[in-house]
Design an enzyme around this catalytic site. Structure first.
Site, PDB file in Angstrom:
ATOM      1  N   CYS A  58       0.852  -1.184   0.000  1.00  0.00           N
ATOM      2  CA  CYS A  58       0.000   0.000   0.000  1.00  0.00           C
ATOM      3  C   CYS A  58       0.891   1.239   0.000  1.00  0.00           C
ATOM      4  O   CYS A  58       1.846   1.320   0.793  1.00  0.00           O
ATOM      5  CB  CYS A  58      -0.921   0.012   1.219  1.00  0.00           C
ATOM      6  SG  CYS A  58      -2.091   1.399   1.222  1.00  0.00           S
ATOM      7  N   GLU A  64      -8.658  -0.741  -3.554  1.00  0.00           N
ATOM      8  CA  GLU A  64      -8.991   0.686  -3.684  1.00  0.00           C
ATOM      9  C   GLU A  64     -10.378   0.997  -3.134  1.00  0.00           C
ATOM     10  O   GLU A  64     -10.585   2.058  -2.521  1.00  0.00           O
ATOM     11  CB  GLU A  64      -8.880   1.118  -5.144  1.00  0.00           C
ATOM     12  CG  GLU A  64      -7.498   0.931  -5.746  1.00  0.00           C
ATOM     13  CD  GLU A  64      -6.381   1.447  -4.849  1.00  0.00           C
ATOM     14  OE1 GLU A  64      -6.527   2.545  -4.261  1.00  0.00           O
ATOM     15  OE2 GLU A  64      -5.362   0.741  -4.712  1.00  0.00           O
ATOM     16  N   HIS A 123     -10.142   1.518   0.469  1.00  0.00           N
ATOM     17  CA  HIS A 123      -9.696   2.873   0.818  1.00  0.00           C
ATOM     18  C   HIS A 123     -10.873   3.849   0.850  1.00  0.00           C
ATOM     19  O   HIS A 123     -10.936   4.734   1.712  1.00  0.00           O
ATOM     20  CB  HIS A 123      -8.658   3.366  -0.195  1.00  0.00           C
ATOM     21  CG  HIS A 123      -7.253   2.940   0.112  1.00  0.00           C
ATOM     22  ND1 HIS A 123      -6.610   3.285   1.279  1.00  0.00           N
ATOM     23  CD2 HIS A 123      -6.358   2.215  -0.617  1.00  0.00           C
ATOM     24  CE1 HIS A 123      -5.376   2.794   1.269  1.00  0.00           C
ATOM     25  NE2 HIS A 123      -5.207   2.120   0.137  1.00  0.00           N
TER      26      HIS A 123
END
Length: 430
Positions: free
Chosen positions: A351, A394, A397
């Site tokens: 990451c 993603e 996130h």
């Protein structure tokens, strides 16, 4: 004619040092303007950026054009909006430092302030001066030239051109001192918010102590944005004397604008876009994500692919981009997983927000993802294997989760020095 300094207001979230140009009669925008040539030059020297614009315009409408709207927007720290906002609150862009001047042919143009925010200036360039008026009548063309300057402490390392009206030819010249060892690349953002590298190469010419980069395109599509970015490599880590400490991977990522672990934004759900109403905001965020991906890719080999979500560059909006191991680019706006296959596997992930370690993470081998395009239409796309893993990472996130939240209890990331999979793809069995 220069206006008095305008009162400062809150800064906008500018995508870059941006300049766009529009036209109007006395109020509403005119629909009859065509740009026959648009030539922009940006020169950097002694800590100052000087922009010079030459634009030949043709009035194909039925009414005279009496003014043009010119816009200058700056962002010193792309990917770190809070830092930029603090800068411009304490040290706003000021009219007097711009030294704006404009001409139409041999005539000097007066100008009026439209917007005077901390990081955004808009002025109407008028077809008049204290000697008289010279409107652009139907069927006539004119050469508009104007220039301004901004110090490097307020100008970010990029220059964006936005196509607002039909344009036949567009070119940009960047002129830098050779001693700073500049490198330049370009990103295009389309009306659909897709972002990709320039379709044609940026030419470079070395002359004496200058390095000049030139790029052009014919008949650019409406609403396209072309952003050239640069980095001055002189003094970079790769050129430091032997023995100097090499930055950690996390420090390198932070230098490109990636928010690092510990920032509260990484644990907040991202705010969805209202599309198509917020299409401009979505395009801006995608352009910033693509730009950051270019900078990050210059530092590391991503054999498994790479993804970046907006919170990772300090923007709390539901947008992410993913580049697959094959180089395909995906743009995800308001994505959410609506179905996942029961079959899963475990692979190591990295990451950008804590790039010093790698962790083994279980993920579903197939995801069904609902997402929105720039016009507001919803789509469902199926992603499998490595692409599913990238997309899931993603989307996590965007919901305020890191991959460590997905690791099995009792497991922990390992130092990147112990990881042996850098530069290679994930392995999947038929």
């Amino acid at each position: 004619m220069s206006p008095p300094p305008a009162a400062s207001a809150s800064p906008i979230a500018a995508a870059a040092p941006v300049e766009s140009f529009r036209t109007a009669r006395g109020g509403p925008d005119s629909g009859g303007l065509v740009v026959e040539e648009d030539r922009a030059e940006l020169r950097y020297e002694d800590g100052m950026y000087v922009a010079h614009q030459r634009r030949r315009v043709l009035n194909t409408g039925i009414e005279p054009v009496t003014r043009y709207l010119m816009r200058i927007s700056v962002d010193r720290f792309p990917g770190d909006q809070e830092r930029s906002a603090r800068l411009y609150r304490s040290n706003p862009l000021r009219w007097e430092e711009l030294q704006l001047s404009a001409h139409c042919g041999d005539e000097q143009m007066s100008w009026q302030v439209k917007t005077g925010w901390d990081a955004l200036k808009e002025v109407w360039l008028l077809f008049e001066n204290n000697q008289g008026r010279f409107p652009l009548y139907p069927g006539e063309s004119a050469l508009i030239e104007y220039s301004y300057r901004v110090g490097e402490e307020k100008w970010g390392p990029w220059f964006q051109r936005a196509v607002r009206v039909p344009t036949s030819f567009l070119s940009v010249v960047l002129d830098f001192p050779a001693e700073v060892d500049p490198v330049v690349w370009g990103m295009e953002t389309s009306m659909t918010a897709d972002a990709f590298s320039f379709r044609t190469a940026i030419a470079r010419a070395d002359a004496a102590d200058r390095r000049v980069f030139t790029w052009s395109t014919s008949k650019p599509p409406p609403h396209a944005r072309y952003r050239l970015e640069w980095n001055f490599r002189a003094g970079a880590t790769s050129r430091n004397p032997a023995g100097r400490t090499v930055p950690r991977p996390s420090e390198q990522m932070a230098a490109t604008g990636i928010v690092q672990v510990g920032d509260p934004m990484l644990h907040q759900p991202a705010r969805s876009f209202g599309l198509p109403a917020e299409a401009e905001d979505a395009r801006r965020v995608v352009a910033e994500l693509s730009s950051t991906m270019e900078r990050v890719s210059a530092l590391h080999t991503f054999g498994k692919g790479i993804g970046i979500a907006a919170p990772q560059i300090g923007i709390n909006r539901a947008a992410a981009i993913v580049r697959s191991a094959d180089g395909d680019i995906l743009t995800l706006l308001n994505p959410r997983v609506i179905e996942s296959a029961p079959e899963s596997d475990e692979q190591y992930e990295g990451c950008l927000t804590f790039f010093d370690v790698r962790g083994i993470v279980p993920r579903s081998l197939e995801l069904h993802v609902e997402h929105t395009d720039i016009s507001g239409r919803r789509h469902i796309t199926v992603y499998r294997q490595g692409l599913a893993r990238l997309v899931a990472h993603e989307i996590d996130h965007l919901h305020g989760h890191l991959y460590t939240d997905r690791m099995r209890p009792g497991t922990a990331p390992i130092p990147v020095e112990q990881y042996r999979g850098t530069g290679s793809a994930w392995t999947y069995h038929p």
